[in-house]
Structures are given as structure tokens and as C-alpha cells.
Design a protein around this motif. Structure first.
Motif, PDB file in Angstrom:
ATOM      1  N   GLU A 197     -26.176  46.460  39.193  1.00  0.00           N
ATOM      2  CA  GLU A 197     -25.037  46.312  40.107  1.00  0.00           C
ATOM      3  C   GLU A 197     -25.445  46.544  41.557  1.00  0.00           C
ATOM      4  OE1 GLU A 197     -22.185  49.032  38.558  1.00  0.00           O
ATOM      5  OE2 GLU A 197     -21.730  47.770  36.821  1.00  0.00           O
ATOM      6  N   ASN A 198     -26.287  47.536  41.801  1.00  0.00           N
ATOM      7  CA  ASN A 198     -26.696  47.847  43.176  1.00  0.00           C
ATOM      8  C   ASN A 198     -27.524  46.736  43.805  1.00  0.00           C
ATOM      9  OD1 ASN A 198     -25.419  50.290  42.977  1.00  0.00           O
ATOM     10  ND2 ASN A 198     -27.275  51.442  42.532  1.00  0.00           N
ATOM     11  N   LEU A 199     -28.410  46.133  43.021  1.00  0.00           N
ATOM     12  CA  LEU A 199     -29.300  45.101  43.561  1.00  0.00           C
ATOM     13  C   LEU A 199     -28.749  43.691  43.402  1.00  0.00           C
ATOM     14  CD1 LEU A 199     -32.725  46.471  42.279  1.00  0.00           C
ATOM     15  CD2 LEU A 199     -31.718  46.735  44.547  1.00  0.00           C
ATOM     16  N   ASP A 200     -27.623  43.567  42.706  1.00  0.00           N
ATOM     17  CA  ASP A 200     -27.007  42.264  42.431  1.00  0.00           C
ATOM     18  C   ASP A 200     -27.986  41.341  41.691  1.00  0.00           C
ATOM     19  OD1 ASP A 200     -24.840  40.554  42.414  1.00  0.00           O
ATOM     20  OD2 ASP A 200     -25.492  39.523  44.236  1.00  0.00           O
ATOM     21  N   ILE A 201     -28.611  41.918  40.673  1.00  0.00           N
ATOM     22  CA  ILE A 201     -29.525  41.190  39.786  1.00  0.00           C
ATOM     23  C   ILE A 201     -28.962  41.354  38.381  1.00  0.00           C
ATOM     24  CG2 ILE A 201     -31.880  41.091  38.879  1.00  0.00           C
ATOM     25  CD1 ILE A 201     -32.842  42.294  41.499  1.00  0.00           C
ATOM     26  N   SER A 202     -29.088  40.337  37.565  1.00  0.00           N
ATOM     27  CA  SER A 202     -28.503  40.410  36.232  1.00  0.00           C
ATOM     28  C   SER A 202     -29.122  41.548  35.417  1.00  0.00           C
ATOM     29  CB  SER A 202     -28.686  39.085  35.490  1.00  0.00           C
ATOM     30  OG  SER A 202     -30.038  38.901  35.151  1.00  0.00           O
ATOM     31  N   TYR A 203     -28.324  42.069  34.517  1.00  0.00           N
ATOM     32  CA  TYR A 203     -28.743  43.193  33.683  1.00  0.00           C
ATOM     33  C   TYR A 203     -29.967  42.824  32.848  1.00  0.00           C
ATOM     34  CZ  TYR A 203     -28.506  46.751  30.025  1.00  0.00           C
ATOM     35  OH  TYR A 203     -28.809  47.756  29.151  1.00  0.00           O
ATOM     36  N   SER A 204     -29.961  41.613  32.297  1.00  0.00           N
ATOM     37  CA  SER A 204     -31.089  41.202  31.448  1.00  0.00           C
ATOM     38  C   SER A 204     -32.381  41.085  32.253  1.00  0.00           C
ATOM     39  CB  SER A 204     -30.776  39.882  30.746  1.00  0.00           C
ATOM     40  OG  SER A 204     -30.512  38.872  31.684  1.00  0.00           O
ATOM     41  N   SER A 205     -32.281  40.687  33.517  1.00  0.00           N
ATOM     42  CA  SER A 205     -33.481  40.610  34.357  1.00  0.00           C
ATOM     43  C   SER A 205     -34.029  42.000  34.647  1.00  0.00           C
ATOM     44  CB  SER A 205     -33.170  39.900  35.667  1.00  0.00           C
ATOM     45  OG  SER A 205     -32.807  38.567  35.425  1.00  0.00           O
ATOM     46  N   VAL A 206     -33.128  42.947  34.886  1.00  0.00           N
ATOM     47  CA  VAL A 206     -33.561  44.335  35.107  1.00  0.00           C
ATOM     48  C   VAL A 206     -34.220  44.871  33.839  1.00  0.00           C
ATOM     49  CG1 VAL A 206     -32.771  46.680  35.613  1.00  0.00           C
ATOM     50  CG2 VAL A 206     -31.821  44.757  36.872  1.00  0.00           C
ATOM     51  N   GLN A 207     -33.641  44.546  32.683  1.00  0.00           N
ATOM     52  CA  GLN A 207     -34.240  44.954  31.407  1.00  0.00           C
ATOM     53  C   GLN A 207     -35.633  44.368  31.248  1.00  0.00           C
ATOM     54  OE1 GLN A 207     -31.376  43.624  28.462  1.00  0.00           O
ATOM     55  NE2 GLN A 207     -31.290  45.692  27.638  1.00  0.00           N
ATOM     56  N   ASN A 259     -40.984  40.206  44.361  1.00  0.00           N
ATOM     57  CA  ASN A 259     -40.135  40.940  45.305  1.00  0.00           C
ATOM     58  C   ASN A 259     -39.033  41.712  44.574  1.00  0.00           C
ATOM     59  OD1 ASN A 259     -39.148  41.793  47.789  1.00  0.00           O
ATOM     60  ND2 ASN A 259     -37.776  40.035  47.950  1.00  0.00           N
ATOM     61  N   ASN A 260     -38.320  41.034  43.674  1.00  0.00           N
ATOM     62  CA  ASN A 260     -37.250  41.708  42.933  1.00  0.00           C
ATOM     63  C   ASN A 260     -37.808  42.761  41.983  1.00  0.00           C
ATOM     64  OD1 ASN A 260     -35.175  40.365  44.172  1.00  0.00           O
ATOM     65  ND2 ASN A 260     -35.035  38.779  42.619  1.00  0.00           N
ATOM     66  N   SER A 261     -38.964  42.497  41.407  1.00  0.00           N
ATOM     67  CA  SER A 261     -39.585  43.500  40.535  1.00  0.00           C
ATOM     68  C   SER A 261     -39.895  44.764  41.324  1.00  0.00           C
ATOM     69  CB  SER A 261     -40.874  42.952  39.920  1.00  0.00           C
ATOM     70  OG  SER A 261     -40.604  41.871  39.078  1.00  0.00           O
ATOM     71  N   PHE A 262     -40.367  44.578  42.549  1.00  0.00           N
ATOM     72  CA  PHE A 262     -40.662  45.733  43.403  1.00  0.00           C
ATOM     73  C   PHE A 262     -39.390  46.529  43.697  1.00  0.00           C
ATOM     74  CE2 PHE A 262     -41.105  47.663  47.612  1.00  0.00           C
ATOM     75  CZ  PHE A 262     -42.187  48.500  47.366  1.00  0.00           C
ATOM     76  N   LEU A 263     -38.291  45.834  43.983  1.00  0.00           N
ATOM     77  CA  LEU A 263     -37.026  46.520  44.263  1.00  0.00           C
ATOM     78  C   LEU A 263     -36.535  47.301  43.047  1.00  0.00           C
ATOM     79  CD1 LEU A 263     -35.127  43.748  46.258  1.00  0.00           C
ATOM     80  CD2 LEU A 263     -36.083  45.875  47.153  1.00  0.00           C
ATOM     81  N   ILE A 264     -36.669  46.707  41.875  1.00  0.00           N
ATOM     82  CA  ILE A 264     -36.224  47.372  40.647  1.00  0.00           C
ATOM     83  C   ILE A 264     -37.076  48.606  40.375  1.00  0.00           C
ATOM     84  CG2 ILE A 264     -36.053  47.098  38.138  1.00  0.00           C
ATOM     85  CD1 ILE A 264     -35.350  44.120  38.719  1.00  0.00           C
ATOM     86  N   LEU A 265     -38.388  48.462  40.521  1.00  0.00           N
ATOM     87  CA  LEU A 265     -39.275  49.602  40.284  1.00  0.00           C
ATOM     88  C   LEU A 265     -39.065  50.701  41.323  1.00  0.00           C
ATOM     89  CD1 LEU A 265     -42.533  47.722  39.294  1.00  0.00           C
ATOM     90  CD2 LEU A 265     -40.944  48.917  37.793  1.00  0.00           C
ATOM     91  N   ALA A 266     -38.750  50.312  42.554  1.00  0.00           N
ATOM     92  CA  ALA A 266     -38.452  51.308  43.586  1.00  0.00           C
ATOM     93  C   ALA A 266     -37.188  52.084  43.230  1.00  0.00           C
ATOM     94  CB  ALA A 266     -38.299  50.631  44.939  1.00  0.00           C
ATOM     95  N   SER A 267     -36.213  51.405  42.648  1.00  0.00           N
ATOM     96  CA  SER A 267     -34.988  52.089  42.214  1.00  0.00           C
ATOM     97  C   SER A 267     -35.293  53.093  41.112  1.00  0.00           C
ATOM     98  CB  SER A 267     -33.960  51.076  41.715  1.00  0.00           C
ATOM     99  OG  SER A 267     -33.582  50.212  42.734  1.00  0.00           O
TER     100      SER A 267
END
Length: 136
Positions: free
Chosen positions: A94-104, A72-80
Motif C-alpha cells: 500500500e505504501n509503495l503502490d505496488i501490487s501485493y503479489s509483486s512485493v511477495q 528500482n522497485n526491488s530496491f524500494l521494497i528491500l529498503a522498506s
């Protein structure tokens, strides 16, 4: 250290016969089996706990579930990334309130690379002539 099943059962027997006293179990094991590799006294208690918890000499490997980088979070990040490919990882974080390393981690998994905008001068038609004059 790895022990055979026979050695491990002998250690467990010594531990139980010594009324779950690790140091006494070690002394008993040392006197009964002088030719074997001698474990540390704490190994007896740990071995007994493994038997109680897992029912085997080998404990199960622990693997934590990836809750932040789930589907679910991967989908949100890829949609961004799809909405604005020029956005930074930090702003997505910051927008998704997910840690920077997870987004990386998600960006790397799906082969997205950080975008850095580099502005260069525009080449004009008379640039070639000016370069020739400069070199000569």
C-alpha cells in the motif's frame, strides 16, 4: 504438431498456389501428399503469417519484461524491509503502490519471509518448581 522443413515449404507452396485460401490449400495438400500427416486448414494461414512477420517457420518466443519487479522497485521494497523488518507485505504494498503479489515475489527472491509476532509468557525462576509440583 511438428513438421519438417520440406513439409512446411510444401504447405506454404500449396497455400500460395491456392491464392491464400486455406481450405483449398488443404485439399491440394491432401491430394498431392496423401502419405503425410494432414494439418488443420487454419495452419496454412498461420504459417504464412509467421513467414511474413518473423521471416522463418519458427516464431520467436514472447517474454514480457518485469516492469513492476524491476531493480528500482526491488530496491524500494528491500529498503522498506530494512527500515522496519516487522512490517507486513500488505502495508509495504500500500505504501509503495505496488501490487501485493509483486512485493511477495521480490521478498521471496531475496529470501525475506513474512514475520509473525507471537507473544509468549515470560518464564520466571520459580516456574521449574511449579512444573514439578504439577506433574507430581
Amino acid at each position: 504438431m511438428s513438421y519438417t522443413n520440406k513439409e512446411t515449404t510444401d504447405m506454404l507452396t500449396c497455400y500460395i498456389e491456392s491464392e491464400k485460401n486455406s481450405r483449398a490449400a488443404l485439399r491440394m495438400y491432401n491430394t498431392l501428399y496423401e502419405d503425410r500427416q494432414q494439418p488443420h486448414f487454419t495452419y496454412f494461414g498461420k504459417l504464412f503469417k509467421k513467414i511474413e512477420i518473423y521471416g522463418t517457420f519458427v516464431s520467436e518466443s514472447r517474454k514480457r519484461a518485469n516492469t513492476t519487479t524491476d531493480e528500482n522497485n526491488s530496491f524500494l521494497i528491500l529498503a522498506s524491509f530494512y527500515e522496519n523488518p516487522y512490517t507486513s507485505l500488505r502495508s509495504i504494498s500500500e505504501n509503495l503502490d505496488i501490487s501485493y503479489s509483486s512485493v511477495q515475489r521480490v521478498a521471496k527472491r531475496y529470501k525475506y519471509h513474512p514475520y509473525k509476532c507471537v507473544k509468549v509468557q515470560q518464564l520466571l525462576s520459580n516456574d521449574f518448581e511449579r512444573r514439578l509440583d504439577f506433574v507430581a
